[in-house]
Design a protein around this motif. Sequence first.
Motif, PDB file in Angstrom:
ATOM      1  N   LEU A  78      -2.382   4.571   2.366  1.00 40.61           N
ATOM      2  CA  LEU A  78      -3.036   5.012   3.588  1.00 40.61           C
ATOM      3  C   LEU A  78      -3.610   3.792   4.298  1.00 40.61           C
ATOM      4  O   LEU A  78      -4.275   2.974   3.668  1.00 40.61           O
ATOM      5  N   THR A  84       4.126  -1.206  -1.814  1.00 35.16           N
ATOM      6  CA  THR A  84       4.907   0.000  -2.087  1.00 35.16           C
ATOM      7  C   THR A  84       5.788  -0.190  -3.315  1.00 35.16           C
ATOM      8  O   THR A  84       5.811   0.659  -4.212  1.00 35.16           O
ATOM      9  N   GLN A 124       4.680   2.381  -6.173  1.00 38.43           N
ATOM     10  CA  GLN A 124       5.295   3.663  -5.834  1.00 38.43           C
ATOM     11  C   GLN A 124       5.575   4.556  -7.036  1.00 38.43           C
ATOM     12  O   GLN A 124       5.653   5.773  -6.890  1.00 38.43           O
ATOM     13  N   SER A 168      -3.577   5.862  -5.659  1.00 39.40           N
ATOM     14  CA  SER A 168      -3.674   5.887  -4.200  1.00 39.40           C
ATOM     15  C   SER A 168      -4.254   4.567  -3.722  1.00 39.40           C
ATOM     16  O   SER A 168      -5.223   4.073  -4.292  1.00 39.40           O
ATOM     17  N   SER A 203      -7.620   5.148  -7.595  1.00 37.82           N
ATOM     18  CA  SER A 203      -7.558   4.780  -6.184  1.00 37.82           C
ATOM     19  C   SER A 203      -8.182   3.407  -5.954  1.00 37.82           C
ATOM     20  O   SER A 203      -9.156   3.039  -6.613  1.00 37.82           O
ATOM     21  N   THR A 210      -5.687   2.533  -0.263  1.00 41.94           N
ATOM     22  CA  THR A 210      -6.107   2.569   1.134  1.00 41.94           C
ATOM     23  C   THR A 210      -6.348   1.145   1.590  1.00 41.94           C
ATOM     24  O   THR A 210      -7.112   0.411   0.954  1.00 41.94           O
ATOM     25  N   TRP A 262       2.121   9.067  -5.286  1.00 38.25           N
ATOM     26  CA  TRP A 262       1.227   7.986  -4.873  1.00 38.25           C
ATOM     27  C   TRP A 262       1.142   8.014  -3.356  1.00 38.25           C
ATOM     28  O   TRP A 262       1.919   8.701  -2.688  1.00 38.25           O
ATOM     29  N   ARG A 263       0.169   7.280  -2.811  1.00 43.21           N
ATOM     30  CA  ARG A 263       0.104   7.192  -1.350  1.00 43.21           C
ATOM     31  C   ARG A 263      -0.430   5.831  -0.954  1.00 43.21           C
ATOM     32  O   ARG A 263      -1.181   5.197  -1.695  1.00 43.21           O
ATOM     33  N   LEU A 320       0.242   7.413   7.128  1.00 39.40           N
ATOM     34  CA  LEU A 320       0.181   7.933   5.771  1.00 39.40           C
ATOM     35  C   LEU A 320       1.574   8.083   5.185  1.00 39.40           C
ATOM     36  O   LEU A 320       2.116   9.163   5.110  1.00 39.40           O
ATOM     37  N   CYS A 366       4.008   8.586   2.243  1.00 42.32           N
ATOM     38  CA  CYS A 366       3.829   9.139   0.905  1.00 42.32           C
ATOM     39  C   CYS A 366       5.151   9.121   0.138  1.00 42.32           C
ATOM     40  O   CYS A 366       6.208   9.215   0.722  1.00 42.32           O
ATOM     41  N   SER A 367       5.058   9.041  -1.171  1.00 40.23           N
ATOM     42  CA  SER A 367       6.248   9.069  -2.011  1.00 40.23           C
ATOM     43  C   SER A 367       5.854   9.428  -3.427  1.00 40.23           C
ATOM     44  O   SER A 367       4.994   8.795  -4.005  1.00 40.23           O
TER      45      SER A 367
END
Length: 157
Positions: free
Chosen positions: A16, A138, A142, A147, A115, A149, A13-14, A7, A9-10
């Motif tokens: 996963l 990213t 970013q 999000s 997402s 996944t 946003w993420r 995970l 993170c920044s």
Amino acid sequence: MATPETLPCSAGWRLLHMRGDLFTCPSTDDALAHCISEDCRMGAGVALLFKKKFTGVEELLAQEKQPGQCAVLKRSGRFVYYLVTKKNYYQKPTYDILRKSLVSMREHCLANVNSISMPRIGCGLDKLKWENVSPIITEVFQDTNISITTQSRPQQV
């Protein structure tokens, strides 16, 4: 059932990484995304699963998207993104075209989606390397609140 892998993170946003089945992602609010060719053949791999599940090949072709762009379908209230990463199904994409397709998807997402779930795009039959694709995702997302996944089958991780 999917299980988390990492995970990173920044700032808002993420990204996963999960092991599991993309089509059983927990939220029907998640948009879905994957890579296709401009000719919309989708005859193998995860693309074939998208083709069977969401149909709409004629709708996609009518959008006349070219490599570096993103076609969109809406199914059951969810957006399904088709990243056009090559002209013909038998070709291989480049990282630059994948990046452009992701930017195109991001532009649509900014107004519509929070997402996205996707496979490790470009890394199956298209033979791109995940260690190169992940930083592109990213870089593109970013500075958003979207999000992402990525789902991979356990043997792909």
